[in-house]
Design an enzyme around this catalytic site. Structure first.
Site, PDB file in Angstrom:
ATOM      1  N   ASN A  89      59.031  10.092  71.502  1.00 56.10           N
ATOM      2  CA  ASN A  89      59.421  10.108  72.913  1.00 56.10           C
ATOM      3  C   ASN A  89      60.912  10.360  73.122  1.00 56.10           C
ATOM      4  O   ASN A  89      61.302  10.943  74.128  1.00 56.10           O
ATOM      5  CB  ASN A  89      59.027   8.760  73.551  1.00 56.10           C
ATOM      6  CG  ASN A  89      59.716   8.545  74.874  1.00 56.10           C
ATOM      7  OD1 ASN A  89      59.295   9.071  75.907  1.00 56.10           O
ATOM      8  ND2 ASN A  89      60.809   7.799  74.864  1.00 56.10           N
ATOM      9  N   SER A 147      57.635  18.837  77.628  1.00 56.04           N
ATOM     10  CA  SER A 147      58.001  18.989  79.044  1.00 56.04           C
ATOM     11  C   SER A 147      57.479  20.332  79.548  1.00 56.04           C
ATOM     12  O   SER A 147      57.387  21.296  78.787  1.00 56.04           O
ATOM     13  CB  SER A 147      59.528  18.964  79.162  1.00 56.04           C
ATOM     14  OG  SER A 147      59.930  19.414  80.434  1.00 56.04           O
ATOM     15  N   TYR A 162      67.553  22.648  76.477  1.00 59.68           N
ATOM     16  CA  TYR A 162      66.434  21.720  76.672  1.00 59.68           C
ATOM     17  C   TYR A 162      65.103  22.475  76.615  1.00 59.68           C
ATOM     18  O   TYR A 162      64.153  22.028  75.971  1.00 59.68           O
ATOM     19  CB  TYR A 162      66.587  21.015  78.024  1.00 59.68           C
ATOM     20  CG  TYR A 162      65.565  19.921  78.267  1.00 59.68           C
ATOM     21  CD1 TYR A 162      65.698  18.668  77.667  1.00 59.68           C
ATOM     22  CD2 TYR A 162      64.477  20.140  79.104  1.00 59.68           C
ATOM     23  CE1 TYR A 162      64.769  17.664  77.902  1.00 59.68           C
ATOM     24  CE2 TYR A 162      63.538  19.143  79.342  1.00 59.68           C
ATOM     25  CZ  TYR A 162      63.685  17.902  78.741  1.00 59.68           C
ATOM     26  OH  TYR A 162      62.750  16.913  78.968  1.00 59.68           O
ATOM     27  N   VAL A 195      59.636  12.532  86.295  1.00 55.47           N
ATOM     28  CA  VAL A 195      59.500  11.078  86.355  1.00 55.47           C
ATOM     29  C   VAL A 195      60.836  10.415  86.715  1.00 55.47           C
ATOM     30  O   VAL A 195      61.893  10.804  86.209  1.00 55.47           O
ATOM     31  CB  VAL A 195      59.012  10.548  84.983  1.00 55.47           C
ATOM     32  CG1 VAL A 195      58.791   9.039  85.045  1.00 55.47           C
ATOM     33  CG2 VAL A 195      57.727  11.253  84.566  1.00 55.47           C
ATOM     34  N   THR A 197      63.268   8.357  85.962  1.00 55.64           N
ATOM     35  CA  THR A 197      63.976   7.628  84.903  1.00 55.64           C
ATOM     36  C   THR A 197      65.443   8.009  84.995  1.00 55.64           C
ATOM     37  O   THR A 197      65.839   8.799  85.864  1.00 55.64           O
ATOM     38  CB  THR A 197      63.452   8.058  83.521  1.00 55.64           C
ATOM     39  OG1 THR A 197      63.717   9.471  83.374  1.00 55.64           O
ATOM     40  CG2 THR A 197      61.973   7.796  83.358  1.00 55.64           C
TER      41      THR A 197
HETATM   42  N1  NAP Z   1      61.946  12.028  83.121  1.00 53.79           N
HETATM   43  C1  NAP Z   1      61.354  13.202  83.243  1.00 53.79           C
HETATM   44  O1  NAP Z   1      61.178  13.731  84.363  1.00 53.79           O
HETATM   45  C2  NAP Z   1      60.844  13.914  82.017  1.00 53.79           C
HETATM   46  C3  NAP Z   1      60.126  15.112  82.217  1.00 53.79           C
HETATM   47  C4  NAP Z   1      59.632  15.779  81.116  1.00 53.79           C
HETATM   48  C5  NAP Z   1      59.844  15.263  79.840  1.00 53.79           C
HETATM   49  N2  NAP Z   1      60.560  14.115  79.675  1.00 53.79           N
HETATM   50  C6  NAP Z   1      60.751  13.625  78.302  1.00 53.79           C
HETATM   51  O2  NAP Z   1      60.324  12.287  78.204  1.00 53.79           O
HETATM   52  C7  NAP Z   1      61.054  11.613  77.179  1.00 53.79           C
HETATM   53  C8  NAP Z   1      61.617  10.311  77.733  1.00 53.79           C
HETATM   54  O3  NAP Z   1      62.464  10.621  78.802  1.00 53.79           O
HETATM   55  P1  NAP Z   1      62.938   9.588  79.909  1.00 53.79           P
HETATM   56  O4  NAP Z   1      62.804  10.262  81.186  1.00 53.79           O
HETATM   57  O5  NAP Z   1      62.312   8.266  79.678  1.00 53.79           O
HETATM   58  O6  NAP Z   1      64.497   9.553  79.558  1.00 53.79           O
HETATM   59  P2  NAP Z   1      65.575   8.391  79.497  1.00 53.79           P
HETATM   60  O7  NAP Z   1      65.315   7.334  80.474  1.00 53.79           O
HETATM   61  O8  NAP Z   1      66.871   9.123  79.496  1.00 53.79           O
HETATM   62  O9  NAP Z   1      65.335   7.751  78.047  1.00 53.79           O
HETATM   63  C9  NAP Z   1      65.577   8.491  76.892  1.00 53.79           C
HETATM   64  C10 NAP Z   1      65.386   7.599  75.694  1.00 53.79           C
HETATM   65  O10 NAP Z   1      65.649   8.386  74.508  1.00 53.79           O
HETATM   66  C11 NAP Z   1      66.603   7.675  73.722  1.00 53.79           C
HETATM   67  N3  NAP Z   1      67.395   8.568  72.890  1.00 53.79           N
HETATM   68  C12 NAP Z   1      68.236   9.544  73.276  1.00 53.79           C
HETATM   69  N4  NAP Z   1      68.797  10.116  72.191  1.00 53.79           N
HETATM   70  C13 NAP Z   1      68.293   9.486  71.109  1.00 53.79           C
HETATM   71  C14 NAP Z   1      68.457   9.601  69.709  1.00 53.79           C
HETATM   72  N5  NAP Z   1      69.314  10.475  69.172  1.00 53.79           N
HETATM   73  N6  NAP Z   1      67.748   8.793  68.902  1.00 53.79           N
HETATM   74  C15 NAP Z   1      66.907   7.882  69.403  1.00 53.79           C
HETATM   75  N7  NAP Z   1      66.704   7.695  70.717  1.00 53.79           N
HETATM   76  C16 NAP Z   1      67.386   8.496  71.550  1.00 53.79           C
HETATM   77  C17 NAP Z   1      67.459   6.921  74.727  1.00 53.79           C
HETATM   78  O11 NAP Z   1      68.193   5.903  74.073  1.00 53.79           O
HETATM   79  P3  NAP Z   1      69.618   5.351  74.666  1.00 53.79           P
HETATM   80  O12 NAP Z   1      69.268   4.334  75.722  1.00 53.79           O
HETATM   81  O13 NAP Z   1      70.285   4.775  73.473  1.00 53.79           O
HETATM   82  O14 NAP Z   1      70.344   6.532  75.234  1.00 53.79           O
HETATM   83  C18 NAP Z   1      66.367   6.408  75.650  1.00 53.79           C
HETATM   84  O15 NAP Z   1      65.730   5.300  75.079  1.00 53.79           O
HETATM   85  C19 NAP Z   1      62.128  12.593  76.718  1.00 53.79           C
HETATM   86  O16 NAP Z   1      61.701  13.237  75.527  1.00 53.79           O
HETATM   87  C20 NAP Z   1      62.194  13.601  77.844  1.00 53.79           C
HETATM   88  O17 NAP Z   1      62.646  14.865  77.423  1.00 53.79           O
HETATM   89  C21 NAP Z   1      61.061  13.426  80.739  1.00 53.79           C
END
Ligand code: NAP
Length: 239
Positions: A89, A147, A162, A195, A197
């Site tokens: 994730n 994504s 990305y 989402v 976040t």
């Molecule tokens: N939100 C959306 O709309 C959306 C849409 C499509 C896909 N996604 C995908 O869903 C996944 C989760 O996204 P989210 O929206 O929950 O994002 P988020 O709230 O920014 O959380 C990202 C998470 O990834 C961790 N992370 C970042 N770099 C890392 C690394 N080098 N090693 C280990 N952990 C790392 C962060 O840790 P820290 O707290 O230490 O930074 C955090 O726990 C991602 O892969 C994202 O690309 C999200």
């Protein structure tokens, strides 16, 4: 669940990853809360314990560091005596700008490389480390958090790093799925939608539980479930 399964969720200290970890634990799985920063992981785990009585040990995993990825898999398997589920994730979106635009024409190679390292290479190394264990135990579910921005069928402009990282993650899903064939391991990609976040921002259409739903479904697929697919809302979508 007839058997207690063990899972590692990366980037589980906040956002979608935290929700996936919570839901898997609620369903009775042993879940390691993967976090690159131990203290952030401990804070998230403490909150899960306080609010729901769920006990999730923290495993440090930084997806930019292959050794950290391999160690996280080994430590999770040692702690739980198996590793049945890997949810890749963790991810970054480094091309966010105040204007909401980041053209492919002038993005720096360093930004793209950092994005690929975190979003694609780390998940590949984690998957490589998990597969031998899963084959040995005859069961495995791997979920790659991709994504719609990596969807070639719907590719737009902006945010090339990305987009490349998630299109490459999808290629990785298909490559591993082809090699694993009809075996006991299922590996799939998914899009959570847009989402609310830290990454998605306040204007996003979906709640975090909505974003986590398909990941939880893929992490708990039955033996006749799909492998090598790309899903949103539990439904196949174009690559
Ligand atoms: N939100 C959306 O709309 C959306 C849409 C499509 C896909 N996604 C995908 O869903 C996944 C989760 O996204 P989210 O929206 O929950 O994002 P988020 O709230 O920014 O959380 C990202 C998470 O990834 C961790 N992370 C970042 N770099 C890392 C690394 N080098 N090693 C280990 N952990 C790392 C962060 O840790 P820290 O707290 O230490 O930074 C955090 O726990 C991602 O892969 C994202 O690309 C999200």
């Amino acid at each position: 669940m007839s058997q207690t399964r063990a899972a590692l969720v990366t980037g589980a200290n906040r956002g979608i990853g935290l929700e996936v970890a919570r839901q898997l634990a609620r369903a009775g799985m042993l879940v390691a809360l993967g976090a690159r920063d131990q203290s952030k992981g401990e804070a998230a785990a403490a909150e899960l314990l306080r609010s729901e009585g769920l006990e999730l040990p923290v495993i440090v995993v930084d997806t930019t560091d292959p050794e950290s990825c391999r160690k996280a898999v080994a430590d999770t398997a040692a702690m739980f005596s198996s590793l049945d589920v890997l949810v890749n994730n963790a991810g970054v979106f480094l091309e966010k700008t105040p204007t909401g635009e980041s053209s492919a024409i002038d993005v720096s190679p360093e930004t793209v490389e950092a994005t690929l390292t975190t979003n694609t290479i780390g998940p590949m190394v984690l998957t490589q480390a998990a597969i031998p264990l899963m084959l040995q135990q005859g069961y495995g579910r791997i979920v790659n958090m991709s994504s719609g921005m990596g969807q070639l069928a719907d590719m737009g402009g902006q945010f090339v790093g990305y987009r490349m990282s998630k299109a490459a993650l999808n290629a990785m899903t298909r490559t591993f799925a082809a090699e694993l064939g009809e075996g006991p391991i299922k590996i799939n990609s998914m899009c959570p939608g847009w989402v609310r976040t830290d990454m998605g921002g306040d204007d996003a259409a979906r709640s975090i539980p909505e974003g986590a739903d398909t990941a939880v479904w893929l992490a708990t697929l039955p033996d006749d479930g799909p492998s090598g697919g790309f899903f949103r809302d539990r439904t196949p979508i174009d690559w």
